[in-house]
Design a protein around this motif. Structure first.
Motif, PDB file in Angstrom:
ATOM      1  N   ARG A  63      30.720  59.897  40.069  1.00 55.15           N
ATOM      2  CA  ARG A  63      31.567  59.780  41.258  1.00 55.15           C
ATOM      3  C   ARG A  63      32.531  58.602  41.155  1.00 55.15           C
ATOM      4  O   ARG A  63      32.121  57.466  40.896  1.00 55.15           O
ATOM      5  N   ALA A  64      33.808  58.860  41.389  1.00 54.55           N
ATOM      6  CA  ALA A  64      34.835  57.824  41.318  1.00 54.55           C
ATOM      7  C   ALA A  64      34.583  56.724  42.346  1.00 54.55           C
ATOM      8  O   ALA A  64      34.895  55.561  42.101  1.00 54.55           O
ATOM      9  N   VAL A  65      33.983  57.078  43.471  1.00 52.02           N
ATOM     10  CA  VAL A  65      33.700  56.093  44.516  1.00 52.02           C
ATOM     11  C   VAL A  65      32.783  54.996  43.978  1.00 52.02           C
ATOM     12  O   VAL A  65      33.014  53.805  44.201  1.00 52.02           O
ATOM     13  N   LYS A  66      31.750  55.396  43.232  1.00 54.21           N
ATOM     14  CA  LYS A  66      30.814  54.418  42.680  1.00 54.21           C
ATOM     15  C   LYS A  66      31.475  53.586  41.585  1.00 54.21           C
ATOM     16  O   LYS A  66      31.269  52.376  41.514  1.00 54.21           O
ATOM     17  N   ARG A  67      32.259  54.236  40.709  1.00 52.29           N
ATOM     18  CA  ARG A  67      32.959  53.495  39.651  1.00 52.29           C
ATOM     19  C   ARG A  67      33.911  52.475  40.258  1.00 52.29           C
ATOM     20  O   ARG A  67      33.961  51.319  39.821  1.00 52.29           O
ATOM     21  N   ASN A  68      34.653  52.887  41.268  1.00 51.48           N
ATOM     22  CA  ASN A  68      35.599  51.971  41.913  1.00 51.48           C
ATOM     23  C   ASN A  68      34.881  50.825  42.620  1.00 51.48           C
ATOM     24  O   ASN A  68      35.366  49.691  42.619  1.00 51.48           O
ATOM     25  N   HIS A  69      33.732  51.101  43.190  1.00 49.71           N
ATOM     26  CA  HIS A  69      32.947  50.058  43.856  1.00 49.71           C
ATOM     27  C   HIS A  69      32.520  48.986  42.852  1.00 49.71           C
ATOM     28  O   HIS A  69      32.643  47.781  43.115  1.00 49.71           O
ATOM     29  N   ILE A  70      32.032  49.418  41.694  1.00 53.28           N
ATOM     30  CA  ILE A  70      31.596  48.469  40.660  1.00 53.28           C
ATOM     31  C   ILE A  70      32.788  47.654  40.162  1.00 53.28           C
ATOM     32  O   ILE A  70      32.698  46.428  40.010  1.00 53.28           O
ATOM     33  N   LYS A  71      33.909  48.318  39.919  1.00 53.06           N
ATOM     34  CA  LYS A  71      35.108  47.599  39.453  1.00 53.06           C
ATOM     35  C   LYS A  71      35.566  46.572  40.491  1.00 53.06           C
ATOM     36  O   LYS A  71      35.956  45.461  40.146  1.00 53.06           O
ATOM     37  N   ARG A  72      35.470  46.941  41.752  1.00 51.12           N
ATOM     38  CA  ARG A  72      35.854  46.019  42.825  1.00 51.12           C
ATOM     39  C   ARG A  72      34.942  44.797  42.842  1.00 51.12           C
ATOM     40  O   ARG A  72      35.408  43.663  43.012  1.00 51.12           O
ATOM     41  N   LEU A  73      33.636  44.993  42.648  1.00 49.35           N
ATOM     42  CA  LEU A  73      32.688  43.878  42.608  1.00 49.35           C
ATOM     43  C   LEU A  73      33.003  42.927  41.449  1.00 49.35           C
ATOM     44  O   LEU A  73      32.980  41.705  41.618  1.00 49.35           O
ATOM     45  N   VAL A  74      33.285  43.485  40.271  1.00 50.73           N
ATOM     46  CA  VAL A  74      33.567  42.652  39.102  1.00 50.73           C
ATOM     47  C   VAL A  74      34.885  41.885  39.294  1.00 50.73           C
ATOM     48  O   VAL A  74      34.958  40.686  39.019  1.00 50.73           O
ATOM     49  N   ARG A  75      35.906  42.559  39.780  1.00 45.92           N
ATOM     50  CA  ARG A  75      37.193  41.882  40.006  1.00 45.92           C
ATOM     51  C   ARG A  75      37.069  40.759  41.035  1.00 45.92           C
ATOM     52  O   ARG A  75      37.647  39.687  40.875  1.00 45.92           O
ATOM     53  N   GLU A  76      36.301  41.002  42.083  1.00 44.91           N
ATOM     54  CA  GLU A  76      36.108  39.975  43.114  1.00 44.91           C
ATOM     55  C   GLU A  76      35.359  38.773  42.561  1.00 44.91           C
ATOM     56  O   GLU A  76      35.720  37.625  42.822  1.00 44.91           O
ATOM     57  N   ALA A  77      34.320  39.009  41.769  1.00 48.28           N
ATOM     58  CA  ALA A  77      33.564  37.904  41.171  1.00 48.28           C
ATOM     59  C   ALA A  77      34.460  37.103  40.223  1.00 48.28           C
ATOM     60  O   ALA A  77      34.396  35.873  40.186  1.00 48.28           O
ATOM     61  N   TYR A  78      35.317  37.784  39.467  1.00 49.85           N
ATOM     62  CA  TYR A  78      36.244  37.097  38.565  1.00 49.85           C
ATOM     63  C   TYR A  78      37.282  36.295  39.364  1.00 49.85           C
ATOM     64  O   TYR A  78      37.579  35.160  39.041  1.00 49.85           O
ATOM     65  N   ARG A  79      37.816  36.907  40.417  1.00 47.96           N
ATOM     66  CA  ARG A  79      38.869  36.268  41.206  1.00 47.96           C
ATOM     67  C   ARG A  79      38.408  34.917  41.754  1.00 47.96           C
ATOM     68  O   ARG A  79      39.153  33.940  41.744  1.00 47.96           O
ATOM     69  N   VAL A  80      37.168  34.840  42.185  1.00 46.30           N
ATOM     70  CA  VAL A  80      36.631  33.607  42.756  1.00 46.30           C
ATOM     71  C   VAL A  80      36.432  32.532  41.682  1.00 46.30           C
ATOM     72  O   VAL A  80      36.599  31.349  41.946  1.00 46.30           O
ATOM     73  N   ARG A  81      36.120  32.937  40.453  1.00 40.23           N
ATOM     74  CA  ARG A  81      35.800  31.980  39.382  1.00 40.23           C
ATOM     75  C   ARG A  81      36.872  31.858  38.313  1.00 40.23           C
ATOM     76  O   ARG A  81      36.655  31.213  37.298  1.00 40.23           O
ATOM     77  N   LYS A  82      38.017  32.453  38.504  1.00 34.96           N
ATOM     78  CA  LYS A  82      38.996  32.521  37.416  1.00 34.96           C
ATOM     79  C   LYS A  82      39.506  31.162  36.958  1.00 34.96           C
ATOM     80  O   LYS A  82      39.839  30.996  35.782  1.00 34.96           O
ATOM     81  N   TYR A  83      39.533  30.165  37.822  1.00 31.45           N
ATOM     82  CA  TYR A  83      40.062  28.857  37.404  1.00 31.45           C
ATOM     83  C   TYR A  83      39.107  28.109  36.479  1.00 31.45           C
ATOM     84  O   TYR A  83      39.519  27.188  35.783  1.00 31.45           O
ATOM     85  N   GLU A  84      37.834  28.515  36.442  1.00 31.80           N
ATOM     86  CA  GLU A  84      36.912  27.933  35.462  1.00 31.80           C
ATOM     87  C   GLU A  84      37.355  28.304  34.048  1.00 31.80           C
ATOM     88  O   GLU A  84      37.083  27.585  33.099  1.00 31.80           O
ATOM     89  N   LEU A  85      38.045  29.424  33.911  1.00 31.86           N
ATOM     90  CA  LEU A  85      38.552  29.884  32.619  1.00 31.86           C
ATOM     91  C   LEU A  85      40.007  29.484  32.411  1.00 31.86           C
ATOM     92  O   LEU A  85      40.392  29.042  31.329  1.00 31.86           O
ATOM     93  N   ILE A  86      40.820  29.581  33.439  1.00 35.56           N
ATOM     94  CA  ILE A  86      42.262  29.347  33.306  1.00 35.56           C
ATOM     95  C   ILE A  86      42.589  27.873  33.072  1.00 35.56           C
ATOM     96  O   ILE A  86      43.465  27.549  32.258  1.00 35.56           O
ATOM     97  N   ASP A  87      41.912  26.950  33.740  1.00 33.04           N
ATOM     98  CA  ASP A  87      42.222  25.524  33.585  1.00 33.04           C
ATOM     99  C   ASP A  87      42.048  25.033  32.141  1.00 33.04           C
ATOM    100  O   ASP A  87      42.948  24.397  31.594  1.00 33.04           O
ATOM    101  N   PRO A  88      40.908  25.325  31.480  1.00 30.02           N
ATOM    102  CA  PRO A  88      40.789  24.900  30.075  1.00 30.02           C
ATOM    103  C   PRO A  88      41.811  25.584  29.151  1.00 30.02           C
ATOM    104  O   PRO A  88      42.297  24.975  28.201  1.00 30.02           O
TER     105      PRO A  88
END
Length: 140
Positions: A63-88
């Motif tokens: 189901r695309a709904v479940k795939r999209n839900h997982i992708k949304r969770l991963v993108r949100e987790a990355y968005r919150v922590r992205k500066y831990e990677l971008i700054d270095p």
């Protein structure tokens, strides 16, 4: 000090086929379960310091709904922590392409994804020898 924006604009997503081809052809990978991380660090100028993509298997989640839900969770987790990677990366004047591939067969919890992504960013910094420049604000 510049104000940090915790957004995920189009420039920070891998959209060019040549970038994807280069990432999966020359990139290295490791597993931070339930994520497999494929990455490629380069000095070639790109639109963003770190560009990402998220993929979930259609074979495991019909189901695309479940795939999209997982992708949304991963993108949100990355968005919150992205500066831990971008700054270095900014300090070393490097650019990075990163693909997060979801491996599990079960729907994940938000906390589980956040923990896996935090570990993945920490491992990315260690593997690219950027850890000494990383801020001490890691969320374990």
């Amino acid at each position: 000090m510049a104000l940090k924006k915790y957004t995920l604009p189009k420039e920070e997503r891998i959209s060019l086929k040549r970038h994807l081809d280069k990432l999966f052809e020359k990139g290295q990978s490791f597993i931070s379960y339930p994520l497999r991380v494929v990455y490629l660090c380069t000095t070639e100028e790109m639109p963003a310091r770190a560009s990402i993509m998220v993929s979930v298997s259609k074979k495991k989640f019909k189901r695309a709904v479940k795939r999209n839900h997982i992708k949304r969770l991963v993108r949100e987790a990355y968005r919150v922590r992205k500066y831990e990677l971008i700054d270095p990366l900014t300090e070393k004047n490097k650019y990075m392409l990163v693909a997060f591939l979801f491996l599990d067969k079960e729907l994940p919890s938000s906390a589980g994804i956040e923990k896996a992504l935090s570990k993945a960013i920490r491992l990315l910094l260690e593997k690219e020898h950027l850890k000494e420049l990383a801020t001490e604000t890691f969320i374990e």
